[in-house]
Design an enzyme around this catalytic site. Structure first.
Site, short mmCIF file in Angstrom:
data_model
loop_
_atom_site.label_atom_id
_atom_site.label_comp_id
_atom_site.label_asym_id
_atom_site.label_seq_id
_atom_site.Cartn_x
_atom_site.Cartn_y
_atom_site.Cartn_z
CE LYS A 134 -3.95 4.30 -4.92
NZ LYS A 134 -5.16 5.07 -5.22
CG ASP A 154 -13.45 0.24 -3.58
OD1 ASP A 154 -12.77 0.99 -2.86
OD2 ASP A 154 -13.37 0.22 -4.82
CE LYS A 175 -7.02 -4.17 -4.65
NZ LYS A 175 -6.50 -2.81 -4.84
NE ARG A 180 18.80 19.49 0.96
CZ ARG A 180 17.90 19.88 1.88
NH1 ARG A 180 16.80 19.18 2.10
NH2 ARG A 180 18.11 20.96 2.59
CD GLU A 222 -11.66 -3.50 -4.59
OE1 GLU A 222 -10.54 -3.10 -4.27
OE2 GLU A 222 -12.09 -3.44 -5.77
#
Lengths: 289, 289, 289, 289, 289, 289
Positions: free
Chosen positions: E142, E225, E174, E107, E204
């Site tokens: 992420k 962005d 940022k 598993r 950014e």
């Protein structure tokens, strides 16, 4: 003197583990048996860490973390700014807490501070030697196991700059990589294809033809290895003419005597292991009140 | 050359952790990106670790363990005995394995070997300086975080002896302990009561009255701190007369220039941090075939 | 009752890891599911750890650290001094905090306290048996994995003394070492050459000729193994005459019945595993208020 | 004797950490200094672990892992099946390898084997006492820190059964949970709602009314605490009549003398800490050839 | 099929720890009790990991390391190259070893493979969507805790590229950094002063004026962005005219539907979390023979 | 809003290690270099974690522990109850502390929260689909490495139930176990003999004959695998008639579309990996004030 200058003892995990190793080798078994058996548990003490020679001070958060690991309730107060010069006799840090704790932590703190301040002090000598040339003296990967982060920080405290942190954060293609990859163009191309798009690629070269190949292959940085000042100057002119955005690094044969001539060749940085591996420890002592 | 001289890479846990720290700081993220991206996974390489100056070689098992941690299948063959002198140009170790593995491990191995062989080489200078006096030069606790075991071993390779391993395996009562305990007799008494019955108790003294007190209190070892050769000789005579089985240690102000005179005072051991903290790294390089 | 008698929960790293192991085996997965699912998170509780029989109390800092690991905000207050006798019904510790935390930590705390107080209580019996003989009853290396430090501390709480901490802090040459080294003289010589200069060397002997060899070889301590009281007394006389500073240890066949006769032979220490491996747990319980 | 009976040394991580703790406390600093300094590195040795009394043998994989941690090349061969009875004089294990390795691992291996075989041997006595009653003698959570898994395994080797592994794998509602939850019905209800659907819920009761409440609340198991044989028999009849699938456990006051009468009450299991916490170590020794 | 395609199971320490965590949460206590209690220890088994849908395969070394952690003697043979497309029904890996080991590892291996192959498969969709535009689709931070290295590798297997590894290997300034530093010029200047000389600095920006500021401040990379394709195209023209060596990244609002239009704006890279956080697991199963 | 709703950051050791892994992969080397080099050490900041879509919130203690690991002095205040629905725009958490700390922890916190809240939100959809049927939707072992505990908790927040935690806390006999053991009766018998007496034994069956065998063998739970609603209903009737206390689980082919029909068959639980492995992350962001 503001509170916020006090070092935080929340270190990165690697440094915390190093501190624990250092304490484990000094405090195995019952730990500091002398203090445990001769000093009563409730006795308090205070002391100061004093420079015994002129030096640039560095390493306070690591020393503070050593003390906090031995005893979270002990006090460590930094009186100076790291990177600032200390004169002989000047107090860098005051300590306060259980006498046992201060005695148990003393040697491990001092071993770290004398070494890291040694690195900062040594770097200062190199930084002063190149002052005004426009070149930055930077360190290498010839550092002490587990202390790289702190030695690189001490280099900055001494007025130097840093090369890459490790093998992981910049590509640096040397001889053996070139042989394995089948030449500069192939090596740079393969690296470019797989590297994060923002990572720079450096190539080490030994001579002018090597430099021309590296520039043609699209290197972002070229390390000019083991060249004399004149050969360096020639290489700098070639590179600036061909690709002005390329960064140039001189390396090899760098001593306090040679560093200025090398820096005057016009390179961006001069790298040398003498900032770290060759740095003699400075004299710092803990005087109990 | 027999097989059993090959270093075992089953280290104590503390050393294994130090190696992992050293590799982690060099190989975070994707690790050795240059090798990963320019050298194919199935390329083999071999090389040799060569002395670039005359030196005493030390640290092989640690370097071997670095390589084994990077790649358990790589080969590390020691050609000389640790502690034996190497001449410039002599090969100490041959390496064989995946080219990537050798490149990734190279710097971490060399950083350890150049330092530890530096300690052994430095110790050799001190050991030769006291040859024939009957005194042993020993190290202190001024060592590198995580490397104490290996530096003490290198000291033995250089012909020196060891002081206690850490705070845990011998009682050493200094000034601050005396103050806290209320005098030598009290301090030695309290320690004796609690120490394992076989552990020796050492007392640091600054002068002749201190020595007499320590002898009276039943110290097993007396450290004569920061005394000149004549004062040492006087103390040695006093101690030998009073309690011949007591061990005597001289400490403080020990340099290559002063060590012989200090040793000739008749003490059993001379201790100095110059064997470890002050040892310059020696020049060792990895030449790929 | 002063605050400073409260145990500090900053343990050495080995003990912290043992505590985490003990908690991990009891609190895997979701941990204490019964408490989590039947007791609300904000419920408080208090309780007391009470002796259910007469005993010598030991192990408080370890139990306190268990509770602190489960919940740093829970309170652990020690009402007695470790090493002091508790009568049946007497409270040793009061606890206060989240009900869930106390319930989750209860068993792990009690398992440690009942065992360590059992060791102290058992040692007391032996210490009383030899009272007035001048000999000290000491422990051995037959201890529980991960608890040696604490068991040796409990032995001291019970009025016993300690043998070496482990294999690392004293030389103890036994049969198999002698065979391998080629005799007592060779074994002691090789050890002396390599040991830190302050470390004592002990030799185990089985009979009078063995004793004579050990004395001649320069042993600092001699273990007289498996001898009866008379043979011991003979050996003591021989040793005192030859080298009065040598320490003498009797070992083997030591029980509560035999220990006094053995001690009366004049040896310095009597060692027995019965203090630790053979110690029955005492009865301590946690009563919630 | 087939190869596959040899214990695998790939232990669960918790057991590996326990072994490292046990070795670290014995082998800090330079480790086994006596062996290192008196036995040459290439000397081989062999030996056998022999029963010095009749016993049930248990703990082989843990002892094998100790040896493998000290030296992966040493050989550990199990000659008997764990759980089988050994007669005095019988060899359980043969060992082969570097003499240093065997000497360094000896004590840690024996400490574990004498304890775990002690648990198995003790359990055997209880298992024989209840033979034929249909009840199973099971252990409790009164185990040694870090060794629960192994003690529970030794209990099975001795013919006993196991209670839950820890606080995490079964709900066991006691007094304090009942008070906090506001009664049996509430406590069982809240646990049922949150527990994995397949996990059983046990309730501890002190008397017949308690039993009736627990049965009504839907408990899957009822622990009948501190009842005499007759009261137990009454409770068994009540429970079997009301909910035949419910499991019944007797607990409290269980000794070798009382266990059979308790078992004859008709309960499914009898639990007692005497299998583990109260088990005397058996006598096993390592004889070198 | 050559041997060297078999995955090496010597992982970086972080991945080894993740594997141990994954196994610890599945194998606490006695571990895989079902297999331990129903399958005999010497039973062997073999099986194959088969694609149940079309997919790009990734994660083999991690799955191999899971199996090796459970049982170093089990065999894991990779039949395909990671990054290559598998058709439904195709076998990726064959396994062989103790039946218990394969069942215990099954598993955990599959959980990792279905996720990482899911990331590669998802990336393939994005890579195909931008084919021919000259832009590279790259990942973000992420990612799944502990799996970043492996997810970024899976992205490359799917034909995507990587953004920085973490917060440590590239500067990315940022909004909040700008506010804190007092504007773009100050922020870039401070970063340049302290960064290793070879590390790139990214800024950014939200709009054209932001872009112009970033270019003027000397940014090496500009992240555009949340702009639409037209605004992106305008920004690209401005940047290429001002400083052609600057790298341009588009970010925000990237889906399989929008990615091509964004890529056609002329940016160097398009970054999106959809490659990792949004990737559905693919269907892979272990069929026993 | 009471204080006690604030999440405790004393996590189980496994979760603490996972957090450290997650931070180590983001914060290797010097850590968050952008914040370190552009934001001054004494700058404070505050912010809020806000739902960008409707969702069920879960994972707060883990996110709080991430922040505490980065900076123990930072504040994390939970404004809602985990498991409660959040509307788009609603604030779940407020944060306060050093600006550097919040910036460094931001991504790791959000990665965990968006995933775990995604699991809770997904589970809610399934729980609503079976509302009123009497069946409980439960998870499987198809979870993310290191996050099983938290995903199972999120499932409960979404209104689902849990299957066993891992391989260790319940017996689940599948095909391969049956083959190895030689049939259902043998497998159940062997498991019963060795399992803790309170642990349930589940058997997976594919059809009606399998069910009958499992019931006859004494299984406590039967998993009805890959059956349609009608076949399930038949099996439920058979089982209830034969052994009413047996728990019945349906598994395989479970989607949001099929789950209600499956639940209406009368089984006790329906298990599906779609709650965890298939759960899309929800949109949560950190807005600085």
């Amino acid at each position: 003197m503001t509170e916020d200058r006090q070092p935080k003892v929340t270190l990165d995990p690697l440094s915390r583990e190093l501190i624990r190793l250092a304490l484990r080798e000094d405090l195995a078994g019952y730990g500091d048996v002398t203090s445990a058996w001769t000093v009563s548990a409730d006795r308090r003490a205070s002391g100061r860490i004093v420079a015994r020679e002129d030096l640039i001070f560095s390493g306070a958060p690591l020393a503070a973390a050593v003390l906090a690991e031995v005893d979270p309730d002990a006090g460590f107060r930094l009186l100076v700014e790291e990177g600032s010069p200390l004169e002989r006799g000047q107090t860098a840090v005051t300590l306060e807490g259980s006498a046992r704790s201060l005695l148990s932590a003393e040697r491990t703190m001092l071993n770290l501070l004398t070494h890291l301040s040694g690195v900062a002090t040594q770097t200062k000598r190199f930084a002063e030697a190149v002052a005004g040339t426009g070149a930055l003296v930077v360190d290498t990967r010839k550092t002490t196991a587990g202390l790289r982060l702190w030695e690189k920080r001490a280099v900055r405290h001494g007025g130097g700059g840093n090369h890459r942190f490790g093998l992981f954060d910049q590509v640096l293609i040397k001889d053996n990589h070139l042989v394995a990859a089948g030449g500069v163009a192939a090596a740079v191309g393969r690296a470019r294809e797989q590297a994060p798009f923002g990572m720079r690629i450096e190539v080490e070269v030994e001579d002018e033809p090597g430099l021309r190949e590296a520039l043609a292959a699209g290197a972002d940085i070229v390390m000019l290895d083991n060249m004399g000042p004149e050969e360096l100057a020639v290489c700098v002119r070639i590179a600036r003419a061909a690709r002005p955005e390329v960064l140039l690094e001189a390396s090899g044969g760098v001593t306090l005597e040679t560093v200025r001539a090398i820096a005057e060749s016009g390179v961006d940085v001069v790298s040398t292991s003498a900032l770290t591996a060759g740095a003699p420890p400075v004299d710092l002592a803990l005087d109990f009140d």
